[in-house]
Every structure is written in structure tokens, then in C-alpha cells.
Design a protein around this motif. Structure first.
Motif, short mmCIF file in Angstrom:
data_model
loop_
_atom_site.label_atom_id
_atom_site.label_comp_id
_atom_site.label_asym_id
_atom_site.label_seq_id
_atom_site.Cartn_x
_atom_site.Cartn_y
_atom_site.Cartn_z
N TYR A 21 -73.29 -1.48 -82.75
CA TYR A 21 -73.00 -1.09 -81.26
C TYR A 21 -74.41 -1.21 -80.04
O TYR A 21 -75.19 0.08 -81.10
CB TYR A 21 -72.94 0.44 -81.12
CG TYR A 21 -71.56 0.59 -82.11
CD1 TYR A 21 -70.23 0.72 -81.22
CD2 TYR A 21 -70.60 0.66 -83.64
CE1 TYR A 21 -68.52 1.00 -81.83
CE2 TYR A 21 -69.58 0.55 -83.78
CZ TYR A 21 -68.47 0.76 -82.86
OH TYR A 21 -67.56 0.51 -83.33
N THR A 22 -74.75 -1.75 -79.56
CA THR A 22 -75.66 -2.21 -78.92
C THR A 22 -76.23 -1.11 -77.16
O THR A 22 -77.01 -1.57 -77.05
CB THR A 22 -75.54 -3.50 -78.11
OG1 THR A 22 -74.69 -4.01 -77.07
CG2 THR A 22 -75.31 -4.07 -80.04
N VAL A 23 -75.38 -0.25 -76.47
CA VAL A 23 -74.82 0.11 -76.02
C VAL A 23 -75.42 1.25 -75.91
O VAL A 23 -76.28 2.15 -75.38
CB VAL A 23 -74.22 -0.57 -74.50
CG1 VAL A 23 -75.10 -0.35 -72.85
CG2 VAL A 23 -74.26 -2.03 -74.73
N SER A 24 -73.69 2.04 -75.52
CA SER A 24 -74.56 3.28 -74.97
C SER A 24 -74.16 4.41 -76.45
O SER A 24 -74.46 5.60 -75.89
CB SER A 24 -72.86 4.21 -74.13
OG SER A 24 -71.65 3.47 -74.73
N GLU A 25 -73.48 4.19 -77.40
CA GLU A 25 -73.54 4.94 -78.55
C GLU A 25 -74.85 5.97 -79.02
O GLU A 25 -75.85 5.37 -79.39
CB GLU A 25 -72.43 4.39 -79.74
CG GLU A 25 -71.37 4.22 -78.89
CD GLU A 25 -71.02 3.16 -78.31
OE1 GLU A 25 -72.12 2.20 -78.10
OE2 GLU A 25 -69.90 2.63 -77.59
N ASP A 26 -74.77 6.51 -79.54
CA ASP A 26 -75.72 7.80 -80.52
C ASP A 26 -76.37 6.11 -81.84
O ASP A 26 -77.06 6.38 -81.94
CB ASP A 26 -76.41 9.21 -80.66
CG ASP A 26 -75.92 9.47 -79.50
OD1 ASP A 26 -76.18 8.96 -78.13
OD2 ASP A 26 -75.26 10.93 -79.29
N PHE A 27 -75.10 6.23 -81.98
CA PHE A 27 -75.23 5.09 -83.22
C PHE A 27 -75.40 3.71 -83.41
O PHE A 27 -75.58 3.16 -82.22
CB PHE A 27 -74.61 5.74 -84.75
CG PHE A 27 -72.39 5.53 -84.09
CD1 PHE A 27 -72.56 4.25 -84.07
CD2 PHE A 27 -71.41 6.52 -83.63
CE1 PHE A 27 -70.91 3.62 -83.32
CE2 PHE A 27 -71.05 6.23 -82.68
CZ PHE A 27 -70.10 4.40 -82.82
N THR A 28 -76.00 3.39 -84.28
CA THR A 28 -76.67 1.68 -83.95
C THR A 28 -75.32 0.94 -84.12
O THR A 28 -75.05 -0.11 -84.74
CB THR A 28 -78.24 1.36 -84.62
OG1 THR A 28 -77.43 1.91 -86.01
CG2 THR A 28 -79.13 2.52 -84.03
#
Length: 382
Positions: A286-293
Motif C-alpha cells: 500500500y504505497t500511498v495513503s494508508e498508515d500500513f505499508t
């Protein structure tokens, strides 16, 4: 009672201990602070019967024939070509960014033209670090670089490392390339897969030698004392004259005398679902908005058949040495290397005291490279 002491039972400590015991006939004591062996490779079945990696996914891959043969003595393999996708908007794009990704982003026709251009410049199969791609003068190549940089690399890297990409050592950014290939596999090594019965089973076999004693749940600092004035190691109160291989955090060995070495840590949030499949992929970044990667779905890693499925979300944060925190990734820059050098100088005062592994050496190792270094070090002590 012992000829050698090994601190830690991850791949570094386990491989070194096995060589010392098996090839040199030494009596080896392995001290492991955690209640289990295997270091960060440790895996176990969760309460739903799903085999999970407690400290995040570990995929074995290597082109080193010797390392592969050595580890294959202790496990059979589940052949697994690891593929990762990144969620960018509503699309799932193969990463590292490759020629298949290019066509998904730009369409078949334009993607084919751009693929030809990249191949002409860099050569088929090349792995081009993103920061090098951004330095190209061709405006179309720059546009590709900007897309990858903004949508796949920049925010993901800032989440992972808490820094801007330009502040990170090139050895780290070089691990996130654009690949001039149609191969969606994350790794290009000849051998790729997972231990068929899990990592923990493999480690049990590596450490299962009559010359090795493993004490779990035992902090080495409770039984091993380094007396600097004497430049001497004491084991359970008595002077110890054998080899000591230390794989733990070097700053913590000396009680962070010069300050704590910076690391990035991770929090893992596990979730179980009574559905056969959660995301269709082993790993989704998850490269953009989420806190997790990223989210890992373990069934896709191991090939396990089960009605339900377990996932884990990874949340990076700065390691502070708090309760339950684990240092995962050294933040490699000149300032931190200089600080590490101070601690390494303290360790050098002790004869037959060897630093081995990610934490002890303050550097990144893949599993195969770590095994190779551990085997070589142990053999050098004959």
C-alpha cells in the motif's frame, strides 16, 4: 563445559552453531532471549491453524548453490516464486515496476514503445534503481520515473523509513529497482521457496545436534559478562576462553553507552477471516495513503490449504527500545555508521569475540547471505 557460545538462534546463530558442533566437534551453548528459536524467521500455527510468520513474511531465495545445498539438508522446499503487487488507486500493479507494469499504466501500444526504449538504454533484464532512472534526460523516461517515484516509491519509502528517499543510503534505494523484464517475480534467483514444514522446523533440525545446547528465554547478559578492564569474557562467573559469536544488538550489549543506534521497527496486526481468500496475492503493498505499508496473506506464501485465511498488516515506526519493540532495519548513513564504529571498537577489545548478523554488524542481510557469512565465520574458527 563449552568450547563456544553463540548469542541468538536466528539464521546467523543457528548456522554458526551447527558448523562449530558438526564440523569441528565443539560443544556449543546457544543463548536465546526469546522463548523460541529461529529469530525473526520464526513461524507457528495461529489459533485458527494457519501457519503464520510472527515477525512478518520471510521468503527464501538464493543463487548460491552451496547455501542452498547446506540448508536443504534440514528441509524440503515448497517451490514459490514470490510476486508482489502495489495498490495504486484502483489498480494492482506488479512490483518491482517492470515491463508488464508499464503496459498496465500506459496501455499496450505505448507501453510496447516505452519498453523498447528502456531495453535499448539499459539492456534486457537490467535492474535500474529508481533514483538513477530519474536522472535520465529523455522526457518519456523521466515521465516513467516520475510515475514510479510518486505512486510506488516515495510515500511507501517515507512510511517505511520515516525519511525522504534522498536521505536514505543508496544501498537501500537500490533495493527498489525498475526491472527491464516481463518476469513478475519479486526475486530473480535460481532457487526460491519456503521450507516445506516451516522455518521453525528447519531451525529445530539445524540446532538438533548433540553438541549444541540451546537455552531459550535467557538473556545473554545474565550469564555472560564482558569485563573491559581485563578484556575478558566471563560465563556464569568463570573466565571463558572459547569463541563467542554475538548476533544481538551491539549498542544494547554495552548498555547504549554512546546513545542508541537508530532502527526502524514494525508493528504487526494480525486478522483472521472465515473466507477462502482475502486478497488473491501473497503480498500487496500500500504505497500511498494508508498508515500500513503492506498486507501479507500467509496461505499464498506457504501453499497451505484451509477454509479460513489469516493476514497481517505492517505499521513501521521508529525503534526506541521500549517493551516489546524489535529493531528490524538499520538506518544506514554516515552518522550512524560512525556511532556503530564506537561500539564495534569496544567489542574488538575482547579476543575471540565475533560480531555476526544484521544487529551485531548494523547492516542488511538476506537469509542466504547471512547463512553464507555464518558458515564462513564458523569454519574460520577451526
Amino acid at each position: 563445559m563449552y568450547d563456544a557460545v553463540v548469542i541468538g538462534s536466528g539464521i546467523a546463530g543457528a548456522a554458526a552453531a551447527r558448523v562449530l558442533a558438526e564440523e569441528q566437534g565443539k560443544r556449543v551453548l546457544v543463548l536465546e532471549r526469546r522463548p523460541h528459536i529461529g529469530g525473526n524467521c520464526y513461524d507457528q500455527e495461529d489459533e485458527y491453524g494457519i501457519l503464520i510468520h510472527r515477525y512478518g513474511p520471510h521468503i527464501f531465495h538464493t543463487g548460491d548453490e552451496e547455501v542452498y545445498a547446506w540448508l536443504s539438508r534440514f528441509t524440503d522446499w515448497y517451490a514459490f516464486g514470490h510476486e508482489v503487487v502495489a495498490r495504486v488507486g484502483e489498480q494492482l500493479l506488479p512490483v518491482p515496476f517492470n515491463l508488464n507494469t508499464l503496459k498496465l499504466v500506459y496501455g499496450e501500444e505505448k507501453g510496447e514503445i516505452l519498453a523498447g526504449k528502456l531495453t535499448d538504454i539499459f539492456g534486457a533484464g537490467a535492474r535500474v534503481p529508481i533514483l538513477e532512472l530519474r536522472r535520465q534526460q529523455d522526457p518519456e523516461i523521466q515521465a516513467i520515473a516520475d510515475f514510479v517515484y510518486e505512486n510506488i516509491f516515495l510515500k511507501y519509502t517515507m512510511k517505511q523509513w520515516g525519511q525522504k528517499p534522498e536521505e536514505i543510503d543508496p544501498a537501500v534505494t537500490g533495493r527498489v529497482p525498475v526491472v527491464i523484464s516481463y518476469d513478475n517475480r519479486y526475486f530473480g534467483d535460481k532457487y526460491q521457496g519456503m521450507p516445506k514444514d516451516g522455518y521453525t522446523s528447519m531451525f529445530e533440525k539445524i540446532l538438533g545436534h548433540p553438541g549444541i545446547e540451546v537455552r531459550r528465554g535467557r538473556d545473554a547478559r545474565e550469564v555472560l559478562k564482558l569485563k573491559e578492564k581485563e578484556s575478558r569474557v566471563y560465563l556464569e562467573g568463570a573466565g571463558f576462553h572459547g569463541a563467542v559469536i554475538y548476533t544481538g544488538a551491539l549498542d544494547e550489549l554495552f548498555e547504549c553507552r554512546y546513545g542508541r543506534l537508530p532502527y526502524r521497527s514494525l508493528r504487526f496486526d494480525f486478522e483472521h477471516y472465515e473466507i477462502p481468500d482475502y486478497q488473491g496475492h501473497s503480498v500487496v503493498n500500500y504505497t500511498v495513503s494508508e498508515d500500513f505499508t503492506r498486507i501479507t496473506e500467509f496461505k499464498h506464501l506457504t501453499g497451505q490449504k484451509a477454509e479460513g485465511t489469516t493476514i497481517v498488516k505492517e505499521y513501521p515506526f521508529a525503534y526506541r527500545g521500549g517493551a516489546g519493540e524489535i529493531p528490524y532495519y538499520a538506518i544506514m548513513n554516515e552518522e550512524n555508521f560512525a556511532l556503530y564504529g564506537k561500539y564495534a571498537a569496544l567489542a574488538e577489545k575482547f579476543p575471540d569475540f565475533y560480531l555476526l548478523g544484521r544487529l551485531a554488524e548494523y547492516k542488511y542481510y538476506n537469509i542466504d547471505a547471512m547463512a553464507a557469512r555464518a558458515i564462513a565465520l564458523a569454519r574460520s574458527l577451526a
